[in-house]
Write a protein that holds these residues in place. Structure first.
Motif, PDB file in Angstrom:
ATOM      1  N   SER A 160      43.690  39.357  35.811  1.00 45.77           N
ATOM      2  CA  SER A 160      43.274  40.031  37.043  1.00 45.77           C
ATOM      3  C   SER A 160      43.229  39.038  38.196  1.00 45.77           C
ATOM      4  O   SER A 160      43.151  37.826  37.996  1.00 45.77           O
ATOM      5  CB  SER A 160      41.898  40.677  36.863  1.00 45.77           C
ATOM      6  OG  SER A 160      40.928  39.677  36.600  1.00 45.77           O
ATOM      7  N   VAL A 161      43.273  39.601  39.413  1.00 50.20           N
ATOM      8  CA  VAL A 161      43.135  38.827  40.635  1.00 50.20           C
ATOM      9  C   VAL A 161      42.067  39.528  41.466  1.00 50.20           C
ATOM     10  O   VAL A 161      42.208  40.703  41.803  1.00 50.20           O
ATOM     11  CB  VAL A 161      44.459  38.753  41.424  1.00 50.20           C
ATOM     12  CG1 VAL A 161      44.275  37.971  42.717  1.00 50.20           C
ATOM     13  CG2 VAL A 161      45.569  38.143  40.570  1.00 50.20           C
ATOM     14  N   THR A 162      40.982  38.801  41.781  1.00 51.97           N
ATOM     15  CA  THR A 162      39.856  39.385  42.498  1.00 51.97           C
ATOM     16  C   THR A 162      39.494  38.505  43.684  1.00 51.97           C
ATOM     17  O   THR A 162      39.404  37.284  43.549  1.00 51.97           O
ATOM     18  CB  THR A 162      38.629  39.532  41.568  1.00 51.97           C
ATOM     19  OG1 THR A 162      39.019  40.236  40.385  1.00 51.97           O
ATOM     20  CG2 THR A 162      37.501  40.269  42.254  1.00 51.97           C
ATOM     21  N   LEU A 219      39.601  33.498  45.964  1.00 52.26           N
ATOM     22  CA  LEU A 219      40.430  34.335  45.130  1.00 52.26           C
ATOM     23  C   LEU A 219      40.271  33.822  43.710  1.00 52.26           C
ATOM     24  O   LEU A 219      40.348  32.610  43.475  1.00 52.26           O
ATOM     25  CB  LEU A 219      41.895  34.213  45.572  1.00 52.26           C
ATOM     26  CG  LEU A 219      42.863  35.257  45.078  1.00 52.26           C
ATOM     27  CD1 LEU A 219      42.496  36.631  45.623  1.00 52.26           C
ATOM     28  CD2 LEU A 219      44.276  34.895  45.507  1.00 52.26           C
ATOM     29  N   VAL A 237      41.729  34.129  39.926  1.00 54.60           N
ATOM     30  CA  VAL A 237      42.836  34.604  39.096  1.00 54.60           C
ATOM     31  C   VAL A 237      42.456  34.354  37.640  1.00 54.60           C
ATOM     32  O   VAL A 237      42.371  33.201  37.209  1.00 54.60           O
ATOM     33  CB  VAL A 237      44.148  33.872  39.443  1.00 54.60           C
ATOM     34  CG1 VAL A 237      45.293  34.392  38.589  1.00 54.60           C
ATOM     35  CG2 VAL A 237      44.468  33.999  40.923  1.00 54.60           C
ATOM     36  N   ALA A 255      40.500  30.483  34.347  1.00 49.73           N
ATOM     37  CA  ALA A 255      40.401  31.131  35.652  1.00 49.73           C
ATOM     38  C   ALA A 255      40.761  30.112  36.728  1.00 49.73           C
ATOM     39  O   ALA A 255      40.307  28.968  36.685  1.00 49.73           O
ATOM     40  CB  ALA A 255      38.997  31.664  35.879  1.00 49.73           C
ATOM     41  N   LYS A 285      44.955  44.150  38.395  1.00 48.95           N
ATOM     42  CA  LYS A 285      44.398  44.109  37.046  1.00 48.95           C
ATOM     43  C   LYS A 285      45.423  44.714  36.102  1.00 48.95           C
ATOM     44  O   LYS A 285      45.898  45.824  36.327  1.00 48.95           O
ATOM     45  CB  LYS A 285      43.086  44.878  36.949  1.00 48.95           C
ATOM     46  CG  LYS A 285      42.466  44.770  35.561  1.00 48.95           C
ATOM     47  CD  LYS A 285      41.105  45.410  35.491  1.00 48.95           C
ATOM     48  CE  LYS A 285      40.546  45.192  34.088  1.00 48.95           C
ATOM     49  NZ  LYS A 285      39.192  45.686  33.973  1.00 48.95           N
ATOM     50  N   SER A 312      42.530  24.640  45.243  1.00 45.67           N
ATOM     51  CA  SER A 312      42.495  25.401  43.995  1.00 45.67           C
ATOM     52  C   SER A 312      41.875  24.543  42.906  1.00 45.67           C
ATOM     53  O   SER A 312      41.925  23.315  42.963  1.00 45.67           O
ATOM     54  CB  SER A 312      43.899  25.859  43.590  1.00 45.67           C
ATOM     55  OG  SER A 312      44.709  24.751  43.251  1.00 45.67           O
TER      56      SER A 312
END
Length: 111
Positions: free
Chosen positions: A36-38, A102, A104, A57, A31, A82
Motif C-alpha cells: 500500500s501507499v498512504t 508518504l 510505502v 516500509a 492498496k 527517504s
C-alpha cells in the motif's frame, strides 16, 4: 484503491492532505496484494508510538521534518528524504512540527 480503478492523474502530495489540529490524518492512495501507499499529515504534537510492522516500509518526507527511531537509532527525515524501515524492527514517527510523509508498505522481501 487499486490503480486500475482510477484514471491516471498528477497529484501534488503537499496539497492532497491538510493538517488537522491535534490529529494524524491519512489517505490511502494505493492498496493491492503487493502492499500500500498512504499519505500522512501529522499535527506538530502528534506522531506514531513505537511499534513493529510485518513488512518493510519506505518513508518519504513530503513536508516538514520528523525524528524516526528505528531499532534504537534515531534518523532525521525531511522533505525529499527517504528512509527504509525494515520489517519486525521497532520504529516510531516523532514530528518536529507539522510533518507530511508518504508511507510505502512492501509485502515480501526487499532486495
Amino acid at each position: 484503491m487499486d490503480a486500475k480503478d482510477s484514471a491516471p492523474e498528477v497529484r501534488n502530495l503537499k496539497q492532497l492532505l491538510q493538517y488537522q489540529d491535534k490529529a494524524v490524518v491519512s489517505r490511502m492512495l494505493v492498496k493491492n496484494s503487493a502492499g500500500s501507499v498512504t499519505l500522512f499529515a501529522f499535527d506538530g504534537n502528534e506522531g506514531l508510538s513505537e511499534h513493529t510492522a510485518p513488512y518493510d516500509a519506505l518513508v518519504v518526507g513530503v513536508e516538514g521534518r520528523a525524528e524516526v527511531p528505528i531499532g534504537g537509532v534515531t534518523h532525521l527525515v525531511g522533505e525529499g528524504d527517504s528512509l527504509l524501515m525494515p520489517a519486525n524492527i521497532t520504529h516510531a514517527i516523532k514530528p518536529l512540527g507539522g510533518f507530511k510523509m508518504l508511507l510505502v508498505m512492501i509485502k515480501g522481501e526487499v532486495k
